[in-house]
Design an enzyme around this catalytic site. Structure first.
Site, PDB file in Angstrom:
ATOM      1  N   TYR A   1      77.819  50.626  15.829  1.00 26.39           N
ATOM      2  CA  TYR A   1      76.952  50.793  17.002  1.00 26.39           C
ATOM      3  C   TYR A   1      77.809  50.877  18.280  1.00 26.39           C
ATOM      4  O   TYR A   1      77.432  51.517  19.256  1.00 26.39           O
ATOM      5  CB  TYR A   1      75.932  49.649  17.073  1.00 26.39           C
ATOM      6  CG  TYR A   1      74.678  50.008  17.842  1.00 26.39           C
ATOM      7  CD1 TYR A   1      73.845  51.027  17.411  1.00 26.39           C
ATOM      8  CD2 TYR A   1      74.329  49.318  18.998  1.00 26.39           C
ATOM      9  CE1 TYR A   1      72.697  51.365  18.116  1.00 26.39           C
ATOM     10  CE2 TYR A   1      73.183  49.631  19.704  1.00 26.39           C
ATOM     11  CZ  TYR A   1      72.367  50.664  19.263  1.00 26.39           C
ATOM     12  OH  TYR A   1      71.231  50.984  19.967  1.00 26.39           O
TER      13      TYR A   1
ATOM     14  N   LYS B   1      73.162  49.204  25.615  1.00 28.40           N
ATOM     15  CA  LYS B   1      71.885  48.494  25.432  1.00 28.40           C
ATOM     16  C   LYS B   1      71.902  47.145  26.162  1.00 28.40           C
ATOM     17  O   LYS B   1      70.864  46.694  26.661  1.00 28.40           O
ATOM     18  CB  LYS B   1      71.586  48.288  23.944  1.00 28.40           C
ATOM     19  CG  LYS B   1      71.258  49.576  23.192  1.00 28.40           C
ATOM     20  CD  LYS B   1      70.031  50.283  23.753  1.00 28.40           C
ATOM     21  CE  LYS B   1      69.542  51.379  22.833  1.00 28.40           C
ATOM     22  NZ  LYS B   1      68.527  52.245  23.466  1.00 28.40           N
TER      23      LYS B   1
HETATM   24  O1  0WD Z   1      66.638  52.681  14.601  1.00 36.21           O
HETATM   25  C1  0WD Z   1      66.274  53.268  15.616  1.00 36.21           C
HETATM   26  N1  0WD Z   1      65.914  54.533  15.562  1.00 36.21           N
HETATM   27  C2  0WD Z   1      66.222  52.527  16.902  1.00 36.21           C
HETATM   28  C3  0WD Z   1      66.140  53.202  18.078  1.00 36.21           C
HETATM   29  C4  0WD Z   1      66.279  51.043  16.852  1.00 36.21           C
HETATM   30  C5  0WD Z   1      66.190  50.432  18.133  1.00 36.21           C
HETATM   31  C6  0WD Z   1      66.125  51.145  19.288  1.00 36.21           C
HETATM   32  N2  0WD Z   1      66.119  52.517  19.255  1.00 36.21           N
HETATM   33  C7  0WD Z   1      66.040  53.227  20.519  1.00 36.21           C
HETATM   34  C8  0WD Z   1      67.070  54.284  20.750  1.00 36.21           C
HETATM   35  O2  0WD Z   1      68.328  53.738  21.103  1.00 36.21           O
HETATM   36  C9  0WD Z   1      66.436  55.041  21.890  1.00 36.21           C
HETATM   37  O3  0WD Z   1      66.622  54.335  23.098  1.00 36.21           O
HETATM   38  O4  0WD Z   1      64.825  53.914  20.621  1.00 36.21           O
HETATM   39  C10 0WD Z   1      64.968  54.989  21.524  1.00 36.21           C
HETATM   40  C11 0WD Z   1      64.438  56.245  20.884  1.00 36.21           C
HETATM   41  O5  0WD Z   1      65.248  56.604  19.802  1.00 36.21           O
HETATM   42  P1  0WD Z   1      64.746  57.330  18.472  1.00 36.21           P
HETATM   43  O6  0WD Z   1      63.296  57.481  18.501  1.00 36.21           O
HETATM   44  O7  0WD Z   1      65.431  56.626  17.360  1.00 36.21           O
HETATM   45  O8  0WD Z   1      65.489  58.734  18.567  1.00 36.21           O
HETATM   46  P2  0WD Z   1      65.034  60.262  18.755  1.00 36.21           P
HETATM   47  O9  0WD Z   1      63.816  60.568  17.981  1.00 36.21           O
HETATM   48  O10 0WD Z   1      66.251  61.091  18.455  1.00 36.21           O
HETATM   49  O11 0WD Z   1      64.713  60.339  20.288  1.00 36.21           O
HETATM   50  C12 0WD Z   1      65.654  60.026  21.287  1.00 36.21           C
HETATM   51  C13 0WD Z   1      65.693  61.200  22.209  1.00 36.21           C
HETATM   52  C14 0WD Z   1      66.656  62.346  21.954  1.00 36.21           C
HETATM   53  O12 0WD Z   1      66.705  62.891  20.804  1.00 36.21           O
HETATM   54  P3  0WD Z   1      68.103  63.615  20.303  1.00 36.21           P
HETATM   55  O13 0WD Z   1      67.986  63.409  18.850  1.00 36.21           O
HETATM   56  O14 0WD Z   1      67.977  65.004  20.773  1.00 36.21           O
HETATM   57  O15 0WD Z   1      69.280  62.868  20.917  1.00 36.21           O
HETATM   58  O16 0WD Z   1      66.207  60.898  23.469  1.00 36.21           O
HETATM   59  C15 0WD Z   1      66.229  62.134  24.134  1.00 36.21           C
HETATM   60  C16 0WD Z   1      66.232  63.224  23.131  1.00 36.21           C
HETATM   61  O17 0WD Z   1      64.996  63.850  23.047  1.00 36.21           O
HETATM   62  N3  0WD Z   1      67.397  62.353  24.952  1.00 36.21           N
HETATM   63  C17 0WD Z   1      67.270  62.722  26.224  1.00 36.21           C
HETATM   64  N4  0WD Z   1      66.175  62.922  26.975  1.00 36.21           N
HETATM   65  C18 0WD Z   1      66.378  63.320  28.227  1.00 36.21           C
HETATM   66  N5  0WD Z   1      67.586  63.515  28.746  1.00 36.21           N
HETATM   67  C19 0WD Z   1      68.581  62.906  26.688  1.00 36.21           C
HETATM   68  C20 0WD Z   1      68.720  63.323  28.022  1.00 36.21           C
HETATM   69  N6  0WD Z   1      69.911  63.549  28.582  1.00 36.21           N
HETATM   70  N7  0WD Z   1      69.452  62.646  25.679  1.00 36.21           N
HETATM   71  C21 0WD Z   1      68.711  62.307  24.624  1.00 36.21           C
END
Ligand code: 0WD
Length: 266
Positions: A157, A164
């Site tokens: 991580y 975070k």
């Molecule tokens: O296990 C997990 N999936 C966990 C996620 C456990 C605990 C927390 N999280 C957090 C993540 O760190 C994040 O803060 O939850 C949040 C959402 O994450 P997610 O749902 O796991 O991930 P995802 O479906 O990929 O959505 C996050 C999105 C990005 O997706 P991609 O895959 O393209 O990186 O964040 C967006 C993007 O759509 N993103 C941005 N949006 C606007 N501007 C940018 C940016 N510059 N960069 C990424």
């Protein structure tokens, strides 16, 4: 009538129908909220627009959180269309893939540190700044997504754990700053869920397996678990809660030691 009836929410961070932000959007929609969505770029737009429409939302806009002009334009559009906002969901994080594998000290660079902190923590402040004028006097609520790596070391991580930790401090500082204006700010520390971003973390499958073996509930959490908690935190049901990080992790973070295969267990 749902407990978010009459509320208007901006959802930042839907990438696919497996995104945590999508789980939150579904729960908020079920509870009666009207939703607007952002998407990162044109590629994401193709996925996000149909998802938004499936929940009756016609308000979608581009918003790369590294682009101040795009954020300003998005909130201008919200002001024109809605005039106000009740809920902000921040579910965005990013670090270069090579920073999320192997040794922390070797994989962390000035660049990966800056990128991770800017996109994963500063963006919450930047969005809050713009949401504030639309929320004033409305019992507004903001929620962001964190992970255990903020407070414990977790393999791979790496620099995202530092980002975070910054994000969780961000929750407390925003809560202190915005509380007197009637706005609550909280975070959810979610257990691992298989999403697009999670796929970038080396060894993620092992994390899922480990949690399912040792967490008190003996399972991983779902989008629905996290969505419901976010809907609650942004509703009047949580009116006394701000500056809090709520763990939605099947209890994993509360365990000091756990034996996965005790006699009598399945
Ligand atoms: O296990 C997990 N999936 C966990 C996620 C456990 C605990 C927390 N999280 C957090 C993540 O760190 C994040 O803060 O939850 C949040 C959402 O994450 P997610 O749902 O796991 O991930 P995802 O479906 O990929 O959505 C996050 C999105 C990005 O997706 P991609 O895959 O393209 O990186 O964040 C967006 C993007 O759509 N993103 C941005 N949006 C606007 N501007 C940018 C940016 N510059 N960069 C990424």
């Amino acid at each position: 009538m749902g407990f978010l009836a009459g509320k208007r929410a901006l959802i930042v961070g839907v990438a696919t129908d497996r995104s945590i932000a999508w789980g939150i959007a579904q729960a908020m929609h079920r509870e009666g909220a009207e939703l607007a969505f952002t998407y990162l770029n044109d590629k994401m737009k193709e996925r996000v627009v149909p998802l938004a429409e499936s929940l009756g939302s016609r308000l979608t806009m581009p918003m790369d959180v590294t682009n101040d002009g795009e954020m300003d334009a998005g909130f201008d559009l919200l002001k024109r269309e809605w005039g106000h906002l009740d809920i902000l969901v921040h579910s965005v994080a990013f670090a270069p893939r090579e920073a999320l594998a192997g040794s922390f000290v070797e994989s962390t660079t000035r660049d990966s540190f800056r990128t991770a902190h800017e996109i994963s923590s500063y963006s919450f402040t930047a969005l809050a700044k713009r949401a504030l004028p639309l929320m004033e006097g409305r019992d507004g609520a903001m929620v962001t997504l964190s992970y255990l790596g903020a407070v414990r070391s977790i393999p791979s991580y790496n620099v995202m754990g530092l980002a975070k930790a910054s994000l969780e401090a961000n929750v407390r500082f925003l809560a202190a700053d915005l509380g007197p204006r009637g706005i609550r700010v909280n975070g959810i520390s979610a257990g691992p869920i298989k999403t697009l971003s999670a796929a970038g973390i080396s060894g993620f499958r092992k994390m899922l397996g480990h949690v399912a073996e040792v967490a008190p509930l003996r399972r991983n959490v779902t989008l629905e678990d996290v969505g419901n908690a976010a809907a609650f935190l942004c509703s009047h049901l949580a009116n006394g809660i701000t500056g809090e990080i709520l763990y939605v992790d099947a209890g994993f973070s509360t365990v000091g030691m756990s034996f996965p295969h005790e006699a009598g267990e399945g």
